[in-house]
Design a protein around this motif. Structure first.
Motif, short mmCIF file in Angstrom:
data_model
loop_
_atom_site.label_atom_id
_atom_site.label_comp_id
_atom_site.label_asym_id
_atom_site.label_seq_id
_atom_site.Cartn_x
_atom_site.Cartn_y
_atom_site.Cartn_z
N LEU A 118 -8.45 28.09 15.11
CA LEU A 118 -8.12 28.09 16.53
C LEU A 118 -6.94 28.98 16.88
O LEU A 118 -6.53 29.06 18.05
CB LEU A 118 -7.87 26.65 17.01
N VAL A 119 -6.39 29.67 15.89
CA VAL A 119 -5.40 30.72 16.16
C VAL A 119 -5.84 32.02 15.47
O VAL A 119 -5.03 32.86 15.11
CB VAL A 119 -3.98 30.30 15.71
N ASP A 120 -7.13 32.16 15.31
CA ASP A 120 -7.70 33.31 14.60
C ASP A 120 -7.16 34.63 15.17
O ASP A 120 -7.23 34.88 16.37
CB ASP A 120 -9.23 33.27 14.74
N GLY A 121 -6.61 35.46 14.29
CA GLY A 121 -6.09 36.75 14.70
C GLY A 121 -4.67 36.73 15.21
O GLY A 121 -4.09 37.79 15.50
N THR A 142 -8.06 45.58 15.87
CA THR A 142 -8.51 44.39 15.15
C THR A 142 -8.22 43.14 15.97
O THR A 142 -9.06 42.24 16.09
CB THR A 142 -7.81 44.30 13.78
N TYR A 143 -7.03 43.06 16.57
CA TYR A 143 -6.70 41.91 17.41
C TYR A 143 -7.65 41.82 18.60
O TYR A 143 -8.15 40.73 18.94
CB TYR A 143 -5.25 42.01 17.89
N LEU A 144 -7.92 42.95 19.23
CA LEU A 144 -8.83 42.95 20.37
C LEU A 144 -10.21 42.46 19.97
O LEU A 144 -10.87 41.74 20.72
CB LEU A 144 -8.92 44.36 20.98
N GLU A 145 -10.66 42.83 18.79
CA GLU A 145 -11.97 42.38 18.33
C GLU A 145 -11.95 40.89 17.99
O GLU A 145 -12.95 40.19 18.18
CB GLU A 145 -12.41 43.21 17.13
N GLU A 146 -10.83 40.38 17.46
CA GLU A 146 -10.71 38.94 17.26
C GLU A 146 -10.82 38.21 18.60
O GLU A 146 -11.35 37.10 18.68
CB GLU A 146 -9.36 38.60 16.62
N LYS A 154 -17.74 36.34 22.44
CA LYS A 154 -17.31 37.05 21.23
C LYS A 154 -15.89 36.68 20.83
O LYS A 154 -15.45 37.00 19.73
CB LYS A 154 -17.39 38.57 21.45
N ASN A 155 -15.16 36.03 21.73
CA ASN A 155 -13.80 35.62 21.43
C ASN A 155 -13.84 34.54 20.35
O ASN A 155 -14.47 33.50 20.51
CB ASN A 155 -13.15 35.07 22.71
N HIS A 156 -13.16 34.79 19.23
CA HIS A 156 -13.30 33.92 18.07
C HIS A 156 -12.82 32.50 18.34
O HIS A 156 -13.43 31.53 17.89
CB HIS A 156 -12.56 34.52 16.88
N VAL A 157 -11.73 32.36 19.07
CA VAL A 157 -11.22 31.03 19.37
C VAL A 157 -12.16 30.28 20.30
O VAL A 157 -12.43 29.09 20.11
CB VAL A 157 -9.80 31.11 19.96
N GLY A 225 -28.41 22.72 10.16
CA GLY A 225 -28.62 22.64 11.60
C GLY A 225 -27.40 22.91 12.43
O GLY A 225 -27.34 22.55 13.61
N ILE A 226 -26.37 23.56 11.83
CA ILE A 226 -25.12 23.87 12.53
C ILE A 226 -25.06 25.37 12.77
O ILE A 226 -25.28 26.16 11.85
CB ILE A 226 -23.91 23.42 11.69
N ASP A 227 -24.76 25.76 13.99
CA ASP A 227 -24.72 27.17 14.35
C ASP A 227 -23.67 27.90 13.49
O ASP A 227 -22.47 27.62 13.58
CB ASP A 227 -24.36 27.32 15.83
N PRO A 228 -24.09 28.89 12.68
CA PRO A 228 -23.14 29.59 11.80
C PRO A 228 -22.56 30.85 12.43
O PRO A 228 -21.89 31.62 11.73
CB PRO A 228 -24.03 29.95 10.61
N TYR A 229 -22.80 31.09 13.72
CA TYR A 229 -22.48 32.39 14.30
C TYR A 229 -21.01 32.77 14.14
O TYR A 229 -20.69 33.93 13.86
CB TYR A 229 -22.87 32.42 15.79
N TYR A 230 -20.11 31.81 14.34
CA TYR A 230 -18.69 32.12 14.17
C TYR A 230 -18.43 32.73 12.79
O TYR A 230 -17.65 33.68 12.66
CB TYR A 230 -17.85 30.86 14.34
N PHE A 231 -19.09 32.21 11.78
CA PHE A 231 -18.85 32.66 10.40
C PHE A 231 -19.60 33.95 10.11
O PHE A 231 -19.06 34.85 9.45
CB PHE A 231 -19.24 31.56 9.42
N THR A 232 -20.84 34.07 10.57
CA THR A 232 -21.58 35.31 10.33
C THR A 232 -20.95 36.48 11.07
O THR A 232 -21.02 37.62 10.60
CB THR A 232 -23.06 35.16 10.74
N LEU A 233 -20.32 36.21 12.21
CA LEU A 233 -19.62 37.27 12.93
C LEU A 233 -18.51 37.86 12.07
O LEU A 233 -18.27 39.07 12.07
CB LEU A 233 -19.03 36.70 14.23
#
Length: 485
Positions: A118-121, A142-146, A154-157, A225-233
């Motif tokens: 929850l503080v990614d980047g 890199t920060y902008l992409e996080e 697309k915002n990681h948090v 059955g859990i969305d892995p998108y945060y991790f695959t991103l």
């Protein structure tokens, strides 16, 4: 930035670190830096100095020379890729999941790493003020992409907050102290980027490497059955060829070359790299899971509220429910008593257990008492036979991707909202939005005396505690455009 400035910053940081200061606890500092960073700057500085001293005892796998880094990163990525192929082959041949024994185990992991995710980047936030120095651009981008360049989906948090909410895992604030170490380090670096620049660069280099556990957790989350998108991103954006890992090496080369003492700069980079090894990590959180212990903890927390809420007519083993709940230490015995009385049928489908029907079902007396995460823990405990080994695996469930296909979901992520420009920043027409705050931000940026004032204004709204809000997302989009203008 000149080499003299870097040297001065290094000397200033060393002098400040030498002053005695009380080192705060990770959890307290974590929340303080989110709520009021200006009020705990010295505490954050002392915390960083203490963590760096601890990290120096950790081994460091980096090569001795910067020119070897790109080859080392690519070789490491190749090794991880081979190991992942071996994992997939083993799974295809019938091997059990490596990490998650059940869905509740996976959700326990999601909650356990929440303070970090929850503080990614966040560690890169302090580089935003260096927008006029191209050598900082790899870190800034890199920060902008996080932050997803200001796009909510697309915002990681934002992604991680949604993932927690989807499974009732939002209540992570009571996690043990070691779960907050990495988040506290990231937030402390965020507000001391100048004084700890080499450590920041080293931390970034370590954090952006692709670990094997990221690939495996993504695979197993989807399987459960859990969305892995945060991790695959993160698998895609951290790639060694053109992603964050590559940008990390670029930044190191650029900034070390400007240092008055490159050798000393690199030694501090190694310290920053080692910071990644402190506190709880993915594998330690996964390894700490105990299904029954987690259920006991959940029921113990419920007991503090529910110990006086039950009628006396229902008795278990001759005692009222209120009596059982009066002391959380009695919860294991209470669970055994519920089994012995037939209220819980271990090893059978949950619908056969009367206790479960009190929670879920028509006219369930305790409907809403347990979150979806807590229900999953209870479900997995019930369906696991009492004599099953600790590592017993639950059966396969419909994967997240299969479920999405079955539901024919055409819009997994919301459509992006674009803000076309006229010149640098375009004002919205009157009445085009009811959101006064966003409209006022556009006006303030458009009326800024120049680009430096506009960039400083936007950067303040891109802090770790704000960037995922509506105003922070908009500020990120505007900053991103102005950076390249």
């Amino acid at each position: 930035m000149t080499s003299t400035l870097v040297a001065d910053n290094q000397e200033r940081a060393t002098a400040r670190d030498a002053r005695p200061a009380q080192v705060p606890a990770a959890k307290a500092l974590y929340f303080s830096l989110l709520d009021n960073p200006s009020g705990c700057r010295e505490a954050a500085r002392a915390y960083l100095a203490a963590q760096i001293a601890l990290a120096r005892a950790e081994p460091c796998e980096l090569p001795d020379a910067v020119w070897q880094l790109q080859g080392w990163i690519q070789g490491r990525a190749e090794t991880v890729g081979i190991a992942y192929r071996e994992y997939l082959a083993a799974r295809k041949n019938g091997a059990a999941r490596r990490y998650f024994t059940s869905k509740s185990h996976a959700l326990y992991f999601l909650k356990g790493v929440a303070p970090t995710k929850l503080v990614d980047g966040a560690w890169l936030y302090g580089t935003l003020s260096r927008w006029d120095n191209p050598d900082f651009h790899p870190l800034i981008k890199t920060y902008l992409e996080e932050l997803g360049d200001g796009v909510p989906d697309k915002n990681h948090v934002t992604l991680y907050r949604r993932l927690l909410a989807a499974h009732g895992c939002e209540h992570w604030e009571t996690l043990p102290e070691d779960h907050f170490v990495q988040g506290a380090i990231q937030l402390a670096l965020a507000h001391h980027a100048d004084d700890f620049l080499p450590e920041l660069v080293g931390y970034n280099l370590g954090y952006e490497q692709l670990p094997l556990h990221l690939l495996i957790t993504s695979y197993e989350l989807n399987e459960l059955g859990i969305d892995p998108y945060y991790f695959t991103l993160h698998v895609t954006v951290d790639n060694a060829g053109s992603g964050h890992a590559h940008k990390a090496v670029q930044a190191l080369r650029n900034l070390m070359a400007q240092s008055g003492d490159p050798a000393a700069f690199f030694r501090r980079v190694l310290d920053g790299y080692r910071l990644n090894d402190l506190g709880a990590c993915t594998t330690s959180v996964i390894g700490a899971f105990d299904l029954e212990a987690e259920l006991v903890e959940i029921l113990g927390a419920k007991a503090t509220v529910g110990k006086n809420m039950h009628s006396d007519y229902c008795r278990v083993a001759g005692r009222s429910v209120n009596d059982w709940l009066a002391d959380p230490q009695q919860i294991p015995a209470f669970l055994t008593a519920l089994e012995d009385a037939g209220w819980i049928q271990r090893g059978a489908e949950v619908e056969h257990s009367r206790f479960w029907r009190l929670i879920q079902g028509e006219r369930a007396e305790m409907f809403g008492v347990f979150s979806s995460y807590e229900q999953q823990v209870l479900r997995d405990w019930i369906v696991t036979p009492r004599d099953a080994s600790a590592g017993a695996r639950t059966g396969r469930v419909l994967s997240h991707r299969a479920r999405q296909r079955a539901l024919d979901s055409l819009t997994q992520h919301a459509q992006r909202s674009g803000y076309p420009e006229r010149g640098l920043i375009r004002r919205r027409t009157a009445g085009s939005s009811g959101d006064t705050e966003l409209h006022q931000l556009e006006e303030r940026v458009a009326n800024a005396a120049g680009k430096p004032e506009a960039m400083a204004m936007l950067a303040r709204l891109m802090s770790p505690s704000v960037h995922h809000t509506a105003i922070g997302l908009m500020a990120t989009r505007m900053y991103s455009r102005l950076l390249d203008a």
